[in-house]
Write an enzyme that holds these catalytic residues in place. Sequence first.
Site, mmCIF file in Angstrom:
data_model
loop_
_atom_site.group_PDB
_atom_site.id
_atom_site.type_symbol
_atom_site.label_atom_id
_atom_site.label_comp_id
_atom_site.label_asym_id
_atom_site.label_seq_id
_atom_site.Cartn_x
_atom_site.Cartn_y
_atom_site.Cartn_z
ATOM 1 N N TYR A 37 -20.929 -7.674 -45.702
ATOM 2 C CA TYR A 37 -21.202 -7.356 -47.107
ATOM 3 C C TYR A 37 -22.070 -8.434 -47.753
ATOM 4 O O TYR A 37 -22.954 -8.132 -48.564
ATOM 5 C CB TYR A 37 -19.885 -7.206 -47.872
ATOM 6 C CG TYR A 37 -19.107 -5.998 -47.433
ATOM 7 C CD1 TYR A 37 -19.328 -4.753 -48.018
ATOM 8 C CD2 TYR A 37 -18.168 -6.088 -46.415
ATOM 9 C CE1 TYR A 37 -18.618 -3.634 -47.607
ATOM 10 C CE2 TYR A 37 -17.456 -4.970 -45.999
ATOM 11 C CZ TYR A 37 -17.689 -3.745 -46.600
ATOM 12 O OH TYR A 37 -16.996 -2.636 -46.179
ATOM 13 N N HIS B 96 -12.462 8.950 -46.749
ATOM 14 C CA HIS B 96 -13.438 8.117 -46.047
ATOM 15 C C HIS B 96 -13.118 8.046 -44.552
ATOM 16 O O HIS B 96 -14.023 7.924 -43.732
ATOM 17 C CB HIS B 96 -13.415 6.713 -46.662
ATOM 18 C CG HIS B 96 -14.397 5.756 -46.073
ATOM 19 N ND1 HIS B 96 -15.752 5.831 -46.307
ATOM 20 C CD2 HIS B 96 -14.216 4.685 -45.255
ATOM 21 C CE1 HIS B 96 -16.367 4.855 -45.666
ATOM 22 N NE2 HIS B 96 -15.458 4.152 -45.019
ATOM 23 N N ASP C 257 -18.830 4.385 -41.245
ATOM 24 C CA ASP C 257 -18.841 3.298 -42.220
ATOM 25 C C ASP C 257 -19.864 2.245 -41.772
ATOM 26 O O ASP C 257 -21.026 2.579 -41.565
ATOM 27 C CB ASP C 257 -17.418 2.746 -42.372
ATOM 28 C CG ASP C 257 -17.278 1.692 -43.440
ATOM 29 O OD1 ASP C 257 -17.357 2.043 -44.628
ATOM 30 O OD2 ASP C 257 -17.090 0.521 -43.093
#
Length: 302
Positions: free
Chosen positions: A221, A277, A117
């Site tokens: 982010y 994921h 990730d």
Amino acid sequence: MDTTTTNTLTSAAIEVGTDLREGFASVGDVTLHYVEAGEGPLVVLLHGFPAFWYSWREQIAPLVHAGFRVVAPDLRGYNLSSKPGDFTDYTADKPAADIRGLIRELGSETATVVGHDWGGSIAWTLAMNSPEVVDRLVILNAAHPRKLNEGLKNPRQLLRSWYFFYFQLPGSPERRAARDDWKFFKGFLRDAQPEYTEQELDQYTAAWTQPGAATGMIDYYRAAVRHGSKQKVLPISAPTLVIWGQDDRYLGAELAEPHKEDVPNLVSVERLPNASHWVHHDEAARVNELLVDFLGPATLSS
């Protein structure tokens, strides 16, 4: 280190299945907390969102038993590592430089770098910016920067990545994250197959409640959306393995394979159809087998 931290590390070490050593390394303007185990060639494990070093609990012992020194840091902004106060401190090049510095602080010139990730995004960047420190590269469910930028032009991937844009709001994501015993952050973990246990979730909650951690985690982010398109893409020379859980609700399977010109030494893309994921949790035994096979005999690693 206070008693609470010591107790948490001790309980985690029981789960990991091997003795853990704890350290703090000053690299540039931040201090990184890490755990390590084993002796031998260095393997650095980089976690993703919303995790911390503990995300690798099922990989540490198998790699140690294969003859490697395994180091799993908390990335800047996470758990016990430093948490710079501006989102521009989280552009990919800065945590990548942290890991380059960590490798050197650990007394090694090079390492195998494994990232999941966000840790995978940082690993991609490190391998592009500092190829001299990366022996081998392993990526778990993290799109190469060029593929991710292409993917975000696709409406279907935009829907998958809705939280990228929600996280741009000032303050609101942090307030939502902390409500109802961190239900929002726990939601990112709930798609794991099998789901994380309450004991495991308690470990994550302890990391999220560290002062400034929620903002530090979300600032990755904010930096990516506002500055990610400016990242320079360079060819990666390190032999590279990609491991991809196909049942990923955040990243489409079409993002798994990087462009050949970006990763000319791509060895394989291993797709695990029944994994989410959280591929290294869902299919831990298979992921561990792939890692050990790819790394080869420890005596041959530099």
